[in-house]
Write a protein that holds these residues in place. Structure first.
Motif, short mmCIF file in Angstrom:
data_model
loop_
_atom_site.label_atom_id
_atom_site.label_comp_id
_atom_site.label_asym_id
_atom_site.label_seq_id
_atom_site.Cartn_x
_atom_site.Cartn_y
_atom_site.Cartn_z
N LEU A 149 0.82 -1.22 0.00
CA LEU A 149 0.00 0.00 0.00
C LEU A 149 0.85 1.27 0.00
O LEU A 149 0.40 2.32 -0.47
CB LEU A 149 -0.94 0.00 1.21
N GLU A 150 2.08 1.17 0.52
CA GLU A 150 2.99 2.32 0.43
C GLU A 150 3.30 2.65 -1.02
O GLU A 150 3.44 3.82 -1.39
CB GLU A 150 4.30 2.02 1.16
N LYS A 151 3.38 1.62 -1.86
CA LYS A 151 3.67 1.82 -3.28
C LYS A 151 2.41 2.22 -4.04
O LYS A 151 2.46 3.04 -4.95
CB LYS A 151 4.25 0.52 -3.88
N ASP A 152 1.27 1.59 -3.69
CA ASP A 152 0.02 1.86 -4.39
C ASP A 152 -1.14 1.71 -3.41
O ASP A 152 -1.60 0.59 -3.15
CB ASP A 152 -0.15 0.88 -5.56
N PRO A 153 -1.64 2.82 -2.87
CA PRO A 153 -2.73 2.76 -1.89
C PRO A 153 -4.00 2.11 -2.41
O PRO A 153 -4.85 1.68 -1.62
CB PRO A 153 -2.98 4.24 -1.55
N LYS A 154 -4.16 2.01 -3.73
CA LYS A 154 -5.37 1.43 -4.31
C LYS A 154 -5.15 0.00 -4.81
O LYS A 154 -6.00 -0.56 -5.52
CB LYS A 154 -5.87 2.31 -5.46
N GLN A 171 -9.29 -11.29 12.73
CA GLN A 171 -10.00 -10.17 13.34
C GLN A 171 -9.12 -8.93 13.38
O GLN A 171 -9.59 -7.81 13.11
CB GLN A 171 -10.46 -10.53 14.75
N GLY A 172 -7.83 -9.13 13.67
CA GLY A 172 -6.89 -8.00 13.67
C GLY A 172 -6.78 -7.35 12.30
O GLY A 172 -6.71 -6.12 12.19
N LEU A 173 -6.75 -8.18 11.26
CA LEU A 173 -6.66 -7.65 9.90
C LEU A 173 -7.94 -6.91 9.51
O LEU A 173 -7.89 -5.85 8.87
CB LEU A 173 -6.42 -8.80 8.91
N LYS A 174 -9.09 -7.44 9.89
CA LYS A 174 -10.36 -6.78 9.56
C LYS A 174 -10.47 -5.42 10.26
O LYS A 174 -10.94 -4.44 9.67
CB LYS A 174 -11.53 -7.68 9.95
N ASP A 175 -9.99 -5.38 11.50
CA ASP A 175 -10.00 -4.11 12.22
C ASP A 175 -9.04 -3.12 11.58
O ASP A 175 -9.35 -1.92 11.44
CB ASP A 175 -9.61 -4.33 13.69
N LYS A 176 -7.88 -3.63 11.17
CA LYS A 176 -6.83 -2.76 10.63
C LYS A 176 -7.24 -2.15 9.29
O LYS A 176 -6.93 -0.99 9.00
CB LYS A 176 -5.54 -3.58 10.47
N TYR A 177 -7.93 -2.94 8.45
CA TYR A 177 -8.24 -2.47 7.09
C TYR A 177 -9.74 -2.20 6.90
O TYR A 177 -10.25 -2.23 5.78
CB TYR A 177 -7.74 -3.49 6.05
N ARG A 178 -10.42 -1.94 7.99
CA ARG A 178 -11.85 -1.63 7.92
C ARG A 178 -12.05 -0.38 7.05
O ARG A 178 -11.38 0.63 7.24
CB ARG A 178 -12.43 -1.40 9.31
N GLY A 179 -12.95 -0.48 6.08
CA GLY A 179 -13.21 0.65 5.19
C GLY A 179 -12.37 0.65 3.94
O GLY A 179 -12.62 1.43 3.02
N GLU A 180 -11.37 -0.21 3.88
CA GLU A 180 -10.51 -0.31 2.68
C GLU A 180 -11.16 -1.30 1.71
O GLU A 180 -10.99 -2.52 1.83
CB GLU A 180 -9.11 -0.78 3.07
N GLU A 181 -11.89 -0.81 0.72
CA GLU A 181 -12.63 -1.68 -0.19
C GLU A 181 -11.73 -2.50 -1.11
O GLU A 181 -12.15 -3.52 -1.66
CB GLU A 181 -13.60 -0.84 -1.03
N ASN A 182 -10.50 -2.05 -1.29
CA ASN A 182 -9.57 -2.78 -2.16
C ASN A 182 -8.85 -3.91 -1.42
O ASN A 182 -8.06 -4.64 -2.02
CB ASN A 182 -8.54 -1.83 -2.77
N ILE A 183 -9.11 -4.07 -0.12
CA ILE A 183 -8.50 -5.15 0.67
C ILE A 183 -9.59 -6.13 1.09
O ILE A 183 -10.53 -5.77 1.79
CB ILE A 183 -7.81 -4.60 1.95
N GLN A 184 -9.47 -7.39 0.63
CA GLN A 184 -10.42 -8.42 1.00
C GLN A 184 -9.76 -9.40 1.98
O GLN A 184 -8.69 -9.96 1.66
CB GLN A 184 -10.91 -9.20 -0.23
N ILE A 185 -10.38 -9.58 3.13
CA ILE A 185 -9.84 -10.49 4.15
C ILE A 185 -10.69 -11.76 4.16
O ILE A 185 -11.92 -11.70 4.24
CB ILE A 185 -9.87 -9.85 5.56
N LYS A 186 -10.04 -12.92 4.10
CA LYS A 186 -10.77 -14.18 4.09
C LYS A 186 -10.17 -15.13 5.13
O LYS A 186 -8.98 -15.42 5.10
CB LYS A 186 -10.70 -14.83 2.70
#
Length: 670
Positions: A48-53, A67-82
């Motif tokens: 994301l430092e190279k390309d935020p999108k 859960q930590g990842l979902k909290d960290k990237y909440r609202g980031e539509e380009n990041i999918q956590i599975k």
């Protein structure tokens, strides 16, 4: 099960490592990116430092980390956590979802329950499933798009260990490896493996096998600090072609050696230790605490054992019956050779219970390993399974040897003293370090050590030096350094200068046909394509035995091939249209002269004659869903001519007990 053992997650906290790995991948704005073991998201952050999108899919097994990842990237539509197990995820195992870039730090040696072990063994049947990182490497590479790129940080054991041969062959034929960066595990914050160093592998997926084999791999080593990873000029760099690697012994990356050593190991004209000696692992009682006894509590690692009673030590040679059934008398403790890097002579410090009662218990125990028992109590050389910086060998001298030892038993006992000197030489240490850089030896690696046959004069000289060393050590005289130095000089001259080598010609051993060379030449064409001959010629071989419907040319070559039992049916009923060789095929067989084919049915022999229409390259599971294009085989398209004999005729399979290359005339006249 302990959570740490299940996940074996070692998060990447080193900025230079993260910078290097992301810098090795050629990211583009519309790339689909996978992080298959997300952890705390350090790779995601660096991307994301190279390309935020950047469009990033993150897989993670640990619910807490998810859960930590979902909290960290909440609202980031380009990041999918599975939350998923990457190795079992249907989108990965079926390759239904593919990616342009994959980056990560997969778990090393994660522990699995019995159910998952069974699934992994089914999904990754050709791989060593007890090591998780190689499964991630294989599964993720398969899910790359053509020309997609991957960068993983993993242990370096996959580069040379025998158990990882399948993954090496897959990578060498299905990818172009851009770079291997090798460095100490201490560079990785909080980690220091005793058994391996670390490797960052960066590769590009490619379906062009011929191009892949021509690819030159950059191998970087000898970094002084982790920061040097980012500086292209730092460390030592060498290049090697993938073709050179896959054609070498064990398709191993011999990066821990000089060019001379690599050439020796890969020289097919040089015999190997496995050609002249049997290399086997020894005995394990299953409960050493009860059966194993040190001579004194002062012996290293002896504290948890009960010391041997001197009156219970057997001081005579065992009879053949006692070797198998045990000793009926009270003096039932026999000396056993254990590990420990001691050269030439090991004193009797350890004893094993070899009573008739103990033997019965060993045979009924599920934990005991009475493996390779034919070699117990024989003369040979013991090499420790775990070595230090130097390989050592010591005489077994008719004792028992345990599983911490690789027992080397020359097929001709006259080589024992010579081999004892060789195994303790500096040259042999260089060779085994190149073949297997890890500290763990096994019989398979000892077998691969090159064996240059010495002249009679050189052999006698070595035996004289070794005999004196052994005599001095037995007498308590440890002043042997000058003799060891002289031995090192003899073997250095023999292996690097061929000074003292035998000039006698040895028996020709059939070598394996190089399928990869054939692939370069015949990737799109048959190797041999015969035209069916229908001349009006009557060839009489005796009507009582010949039932062939077409004219037969007795001068033509015929290849007799053993058929595996699961393929018998199609040959017994004459419906076979194709024959696949195994992974080995003898280079001594002239493919351009082959004309006929005869299947050999074990226990029966040969009967039916087939015509070879085409000899070509294919793969074992050709046309099947899980076809492995790196598993090259020689393929014969065949057509049945008829029965050459009324009943099956026994013949000798002359090459590897699998093939015989002969003529029709020779078969009929024998």
């Amino acid at each position: 099960m302990n959570e740490a053992l299940v996940y074996q997650a070692h998060y990447t906290k080193s900025d230079p490592i993260l910078n290097y790995m992301t810098g090795m991948l050629d990211f583009h704005p519309h790339d689909s990116i996978l992080e298959p073991c997300g952890g705390d998201g350090v790779f995601v952050d660096k991307i994301l430092e190279k390309d935020p999108k950047a469009n990033i899919c993150v897989f993670e097994l640990n619910p807490k980390a998810v859960q930590g990842l979902k909290d960290k990237y909440r609202g980031e539509e380009n990041i999918q956590i599975k939350e998923t197990d990457t190795l079992l995820d249907e989108s990965i195992t079926s390759c239904s979802t593919r990616f342009d870039k994959i980056i990560g730090n997969p778990p090393y040696g994660a522990r699995n329950d019995e159910k998952k072990k069974g699934l992994l063994n089914k999904l990754y049947a050709d791989l060593y499933t007890k090591e998780s990182y190689t499964l991630f490497l294989y599964a993720c590479t398969r899910c790359l798009n053509e020309n997609g790129e991957l960068s993983f940080i993993i242990p370096d054991t996959f580069l040379s260990l025998h158990r990882h041969l399948a993954i090496r062959k897959y990578l060498l034929t299905n990818t172009k490896i851009k770079e291997l960066a090798l460095f100490p595990s201490s560079f990785f914050p909080g980690i220091n493996f005793g058994y391996a160093n670390l490797c960052i592998i960066t590769l590009k997926k490619s379906s062009n096998v011929a191009q892949n084999l021509r690819n030159e791999i950059s191998i970087r080593t000898n970094f002084k600090t982790v920061d040097e990873l980012e500086i292209d000029e730092c460390g030592t760099k060498k290049t090697v072609s993938q073709k050179e690697v896959i054609e070498g012994v064990g398709s191993a990356f011999i990066f821990n050696s000089t060019d001379n050593i690599a050439e020796l190991i890969n020289d097919d004209s040089i015999q190997k230790i496995g050609d002249i000696a049997n290399c086997v692992t020894g005995f394990y009682s299953g409960n050493d605490k009860d059966y194993l006894h040190p001579i004194s509590p002062k012996i290293k690692n002896a504290k948890k054992y009960i010391c041997a009673n001197p009156e219970s030590i057997h001081t005579f040679s065992l009879t053949d019956k006692e070797k198998v059934c045990g000793i009926a008398a009270a003096d039932c403790l026999v000396p056993v050779v254990k590990g420990g890097n001691i050269e030439y002579i090991k004193p009797n410090h350890w004893f094993m219970d070899w009573s008739t009662k103990a033997i019965q218990e060993y045979k009924s125990s599920k934990k005991c390993r009475l493996q390779n028992s034919d070699y117990y109590f024989k003369n040979g050389i013991g090499i420790p399974m775990i070595r230090s910086s130097k390989l050592t060998g010591s005489l077994i001298e008719g004792r028992l040897f345990d599983q911490s030892i690789v027992g080397v038993f020359p097929k001709d006992d006259r080589w024992i003293l010579y081999l004892l000197g060789f195994f303790n030489s500096a040259v042999c240490t260089e060779l085994i370090n190149a073949i297997n850089p890890s500290t763990n030896n096994s019989a398979n690696y000892i077998k691969k050590i090159p064996f240059i046959v010495p002249s009679d004069e050189t052999k006698s000289h070595v035996e004289e030096l070794v005999g004196e060393i052994v005599s001095r050590l037995k007498a308590g005289d440890k002043q042997i350094e000058h003799k060891k130095t002289e031995l090192d000089e003899v073997f250095a001259n023999l292996y690097f200068q061929r000074v003292g080598a035998s000039h006698k010609t040895s028996k020709i051993i059939p070598k394996q046909l190089n399928f990869l060379d054939l692939f370069d030449q015949y990737s799109d064409n048959p190797i041999v394509e015969n035209c069916m001959v229908h001349e009006d010629i009557d060839v009489t071989y005796g009507t009582s035995q010949t039932h062939c419907q077409l004219p037969i040319d007795s001068s033509k070559n015929v290849l007799i091939c053993n058929v595996k039992k699961d393929n018998w049916e199609q040959y017994l009923d004459g419906s076979a249209k194709i024959y696949y060789t195994g992974k080995k095929f003898p280079a001594t067989v002239a493919l351009n002269k082959l004309y006929y084919f005869m299947p050999y049915i074990s226990g029966k022999g040969i009967r039916d004659l087939y015509y070879i229409k085409i000899a070509r390259l294919g793969c074992r599971k050709e046309g099947q869903e899980n076809e492995d294009k790196s598993d090259l085989r020689l393929v014969f398209d065949i057509e049945r001519v008829g029965q050459l004999f009324n009943d099956y005729k026994k013949v000798k399979l002359e090459i590897w007990r699998t093939f015989t290359d002969t003529t029709i005339k020779s078969i009929l006249t024998k």
